[in-house]
Design a protein around this motif. Structure first.
Motif, short mmCIF file in Angstrom:
data_model
loop_
_atom_site.label_atom_id
_atom_site.label_comp_id
_atom_site.label_asym_id
_atom_site.label_seq_id
_atom_site.Cartn_x
_atom_site.Cartn_y
_atom_site.Cartn_z
N LEU A 117 14.53 26.17 1.53
CA LEU A 117 13.23 24.95 1.34
C LEU A 117 14.59 23.94 1.60
CD1 LEU A 117 10.70 25.43 -0.79
CD2 LEU A 117 11.21 26.09 1.45
N TYR A 118 15.55 23.98 1.02
CA TYR A 118 16.48 22.24 0.88
C TYR A 118 17.60 22.97 1.75
CZ TYR A 118 14.37 20.07 -2.77
OH TYR A 118 13.25 19.60 -3.43
N LYS A 119 17.69 23.86 2.42
CA LYS A 119 18.94 24.52 2.86
C LYS A 119 20.15 23.49 2.46
CE LYS A 119 16.42 24.31 7.70
NZ LYS A 119 16.30 24.02 9.15
N ALA A 120 20.41 24.47 1.32
CA ALA A 120 21.79 23.69 0.22
C ALA A 120 22.59 24.30 0.10
CB ALA A 120 21.30 22.87 -0.77
N LYS A 121 23.74 24.60 -0.11
CA LYS A 121 25.09 25.70 -0.30
C LYS A 121 25.59 24.88 -1.39
CE LYS A 121 26.89 28.39 2.58
NZ LYS A 121 27.74 28.60 3.70
N ASN A 178 14.69 31.90 -8.97
CA ASN A 178 14.26 30.09 -8.36
C ASN A 178 15.13 29.24 -7.56
OD1 ASN A 178 12.08 31.52 -10.31
ND2 ASN A 178 12.46 30.44 -11.78
N LEU A 179 16.43 29.45 -7.86
CA LEU A 179 17.25 28.87 -7.36
C LEU A 179 17.02 29.48 -5.78
CD1 LEU A 179 19.20 26.41 -6.89
CD2 LEU A 179 21.00 27.90 -7.74
N GLU A 180 17.54 30.08 -5.46
CA GLU A 180 17.30 31.08 -4.14
C GLU A 180 16.27 30.61 -3.41
OE1 GLU A 180 19.60 33.15 -2.30
OE2 GLU A 180 20.81 32.16 -3.40
N LEU A 181 15.13 30.69 -4.35
CA LEU A 181 14.00 30.24 -3.59
C LEU A 181 14.13 28.82 -3.00
CD1 LEU A 181 10.87 31.75 -5.66
CD2 LEU A 181 11.99 32.74 -3.30
N LYS A 182 14.96 27.54 -4.03
CA LYS A 182 14.50 26.23 -3.72
C LYS A 182 15.81 26.20 -2.11
CE LYS A 182 11.73 24.85 -6.33
NZ LYS A 182 10.74 23.52 -5.89
N LYS A 183 17.18 27.05 -2.06
CA LYS A 183 17.98 26.70 -1.49
C LYS A 183 17.45 27.09 0.28
CE LYS A 183 21.49 29.00 -1.37
NZ LYS A 183 22.64 29.83 -1.80
#
Length: 744
Positions: free
Chosen positions: A505-509, A498-503
């Motif tokens: 969208l937010y372009k977060a690392k 689930n976090l990979e799917l959100k990353k």
């Protein structure tokens, strides 16, 4: 339309029923505990309760007859009690169970302990007796409940008998006391009457007053005649004041008048009536002047002229009279002043006499009032004496023919009971079951109502308007120290997915793992999430930014004496603060020594540089943070990372605290991408049925034969070990050899 409304109401009722059973299902332990507690308590109380026996008898409490009332101003006969019948009966019941009567009952029956502790025995008896009115009648049911089966009927009978004896004695004593008081009152009245008579006679004789009417009317008159004398003096004074005013008004006008006008003014105003020596001469000259004037007018009418020899003597005489009149008027005016002064002196003397007589008159008025008061008191004393004498004679005749009334009339007799009236086991069990069920439900709903924490996945998403990325079951251990293929790891793999799917969208690392308060498992969640990422081939860096209570180094069995605080407060290179763990692709930056001001160094530009550089060199950067509501460090951290994950435990933090946490993160510019439900009892709610089914299936196939998870045997890495940091790469899976060769 009506069918739709009905169906909507039915659906709403079904939802309410479902909510009701849902609350009972979630709180069944509390409800069952309360139910069993009350049920067992009712059974225990029933078993230990003392057996008691009950009997009763129907009686009627009569009001007493008439007696003498000497408390009023005029003594009369009246009832002892002026209360209504119901109130009187209640009062007499309290008298019946009073301590004095019950002590006598205990003594008559020789109850145990009456000689040593009579008050205590009386108190126990009072608790055993009660009264119930019989509707529509004046009768009452006297009910006695007592542990002794043989004594209960005796007590009921003896209570009535003692009360009857007490009433007879009290009424007899009350009547005799009233008669004695009336005899005493009659003697006192005769004494008072004699004193009043003597006082009245002495006052009349002393002040010389006369009665002009009857004693009852109080018509008195003083014999001194002061009033008549005052009236005569006032009339004389008014006459003198009138004369003085008459003279004083015209005296100032005399100087401005000529002889002719003056004489005319004096005559018109009757001033010549004022008696002075010159006043008689003025009247005589005036009369002679009028006679001459009359003769002159007569001669003029006869045709005589003013120069006629007969006319001239008359005219000369008139002039002579006028000259004499003028002289006399001057003398008269001087004589008026002593007259005025004399009248004023006389008026003042009269005023003094009137004042003295008025003072004497006031004294006589006061004496008159005192005499009238003494006369009134005498009349009242005489009438009171006469009334007392009449009542005494009437009372003597009534006493000879009167009969005593019965205080209590019994209509049934108490019988000895065969079975105990209490305790009632069946009734107590029914009450215990009903009260237990109701109390259990009430406690469950009260507990659920006052529990404002997030209780389920739905509550979390509804209240916080954030998605739940993962549900972590209870009692999950550290995956880095156990078998990574255990069923617990699958929950973190779901979270990773689930976090990979959100990353994207937010372009977060870089991610901050936060919680509202301490003890919600954020550090454990971060460690296990980093482990599953590293197991999948991601280069993961864990930064322990919780400098106040660091946990990550201890969880991984590493030393944390050197790390983030050293890097932020000096110019050391990054490779000296980052350490390789025994898990492949997993790195750790410990918190280092605890600084004096953690917030200050976390808000420095050096921290921004650290996050920027590690985001380039690692696939994922996870930052452990202090609780958001505890210190300000978390607010600084969430404002610097790319995104934030909030960890919460069900039924721990109130919704308001979680909303406050969300508000703080949003206010500092942080981005919350989702929630992690940690330490969840997945067997307590049907919404977690998927997790329950999967773990059961997965555990059956993949668990170790002995049912236990195996720990790794690799030794811990010390903080002094140099670490190779992986540079940015498109590939997320690298061999350990490449990791060792690429030195920062």
């Amino acid at each position: 339309m009506a069918d739709n409304v009905t169906s909507e109401k039915q659906a709403e009722a079904i939802l309410h029923a479902q909510d009701f059973f849902k609350v009972l299902k979630s709180r069944w332990k509390e409800a069952l505990f309360v139910f069993l507690l009350i049920l067992l308590s009712s059974i225990f109380v029933t078993m230990v309760m003392e057996k008691k026996y009950t009997t009763s008898m129907r009686i009627e409490i009569k009001q007493p007859g008439e007696t003498i009332d000497v408390s009023a101003a005029t003594p009369t006969r009246s009832s002892v009690s002026a209360m209504a019948s119901s109130e009187y009966i209640v009062t007499q019941f309290e008298v019946m169970v009073s301590q004095r009567n019950l002590i006598q009952v205990a003594k008559n029956l020789n109850l145990p302990g009456v000689d040593a502790y009579p008050e205590s025995v009386a108190a126990d008896l009072a608790n055993c007796i009660k009264m119930e009115p019989i509707r529509g009648t004046n009768m009452v049911e006297l009910i006695v409940t007592h542990p002794n089966q043989a004594d209960v009927a005796k007590i009921c009978r003896e209570v009535v008998m003692v009360y009857q004896s007490m009433r007879d004695e009290e009424e007899k004593k009350l009547y005799q006391d009233a008669v004695d008081r009336r005899n005493k009152a009659f003697k006192d009245a005769e004494t008072v009457l004699a004193k009043k008579q003597a006082a009245l006679d002495a006052a009349i004789k002393k002040n010389n007053f006369l009665f002009t009417g009857s004693l009852e009317a109080g018509d008195l008159r003083a014999a001194s005649g002061v009033t008549e004398e005052i009236n005569a003096l006032r009339q004389r004074k008014q006459l003198l004041e009138s004369e003085l005013s008459h003279v004083s008004v015209h005296i100032d006008t005399l100087d401005s008048k000529s002889v002719e006008d003056l004489l005319t003014y004096v005559i018109n105003t009757q001033l010549e009536t004022v008696e002075t020596p010159a006043c008689a001469d003025i009247r005589r000259l005036n009369e002679e002047l009028r006679a001459l004037d009359k003769d002159v007018e007569t001669m003029k009418a006869q045709g005589f002229g003013l120069k006629h020899p007969r006319m001239l003597p008359l005219l000369e005489r008139m002039e002579s009279l006028k000259t004499d009149m003028q002289q006399k008027l001057g003398v008269w005016k001087k004589e008026l002043e002593p007259v005025i002064q004399r009248k004023r002196t006389e008026i003042e003397d009269l005023a003094e006499k009137i004042t003295a007589l008025e003072s004497k008159q006031r004294e006589e008025s006061a004496q008159t009032w005192e005499l009238r008061r003494a006369n009134a008191e005498y009349v009242r004393a005489r009438d009171n004496r006469n009334e007392l004498e009449r009542l005494l004679r009437s009372e003597e005749m009534r006493e000879k023919h009167s009969e005593r009334s019965t205080a209590v009339v019994s209509y049934s007799k108490p019988v000895e009971p065969r079975e105990p009236s209490s305790p009632n086991l069946k009734l107590n069990l029914i009450i215990g079951v009903v009260v237990g069920l109701i109390s259990g439900c009430i406690v469950a709903f009260i507990y659920n109502y006052f529990d404002t924490s997030v209780k389920s996945l739905e509550d979390a998403e509804r209240h916080l308007s954030l998605p739940v990325l993962g549900v972590i079951p209870q009692d999950v251990s550290l995956l880095a120290l156990t078998d990574g293929d255990s069923p617990d790891a699958e929950a973190y793999r779901i979270l990773r997915t689930n976090l990979e799917l959100k990353k994207s969208l937010y372009k977060a690392k870089s991610f901050a793992i936060v919680s509202a308060n301490a003890g919600e498992g954020k550090s454990t969640t971060l460690s296990n999430l980093a482990y599953v990422y590293a197991s999948a081939g991601y280069n993961v860096l864990m930064i322990d930014a919780d400098m106040r209570r660091p946990r990550l180094a201890r969880y991984l069995e590493m030393e944390g004496k050197f790390g983030l605080s050293n890097y932020l407060t000096s110019d050391i290179p990054l490779q000296q603060a980052v350490f390789r763990t025994e898990v492949e692709n997993l790195y750790l930056m410990p918190s280092g020594p605890q600084p004096i001001d953690p917030s200050g160094i976390l808000s420095s530009q050096r921290m921004d540089q650290l996050l920027a550089e590690t985001s380039k060199r690692f696939d994922l950067v996870l930052v452990d943070s202090p609780p958001v509501l505890g210190v300000s460090d978390a607010s600084i951290i969430v404002s610097k990372v790319d995104a934030t994950i909030v960890v919460l435990q069900p039924r721990k933090m109130p919704v308001k605290a979680l909303l406050r946490t969300k508000s703080i993160i949003n206010n500092v510019g942080g981005q919350i991408i989702g929630l992690v439900m940690n330490n969840v009892d997945i067997s307590a709610d049907t919404q977690y049925q998927y997790y329950t089914t999967y773990y059961s299936y997965y555990s059956a196939d993949e668990a170790a034969p002995d049912g236990k998870l195996k720990a790794k045997s690799k030794p811990a890495v010390t903080s002094d070990t140099p670490v190779a940091v992986v540079p940015p790469s498109s590939s997320k899976r690298k061999s350990s050899e490449n990791d060792d060769s690429d030195v920062y």
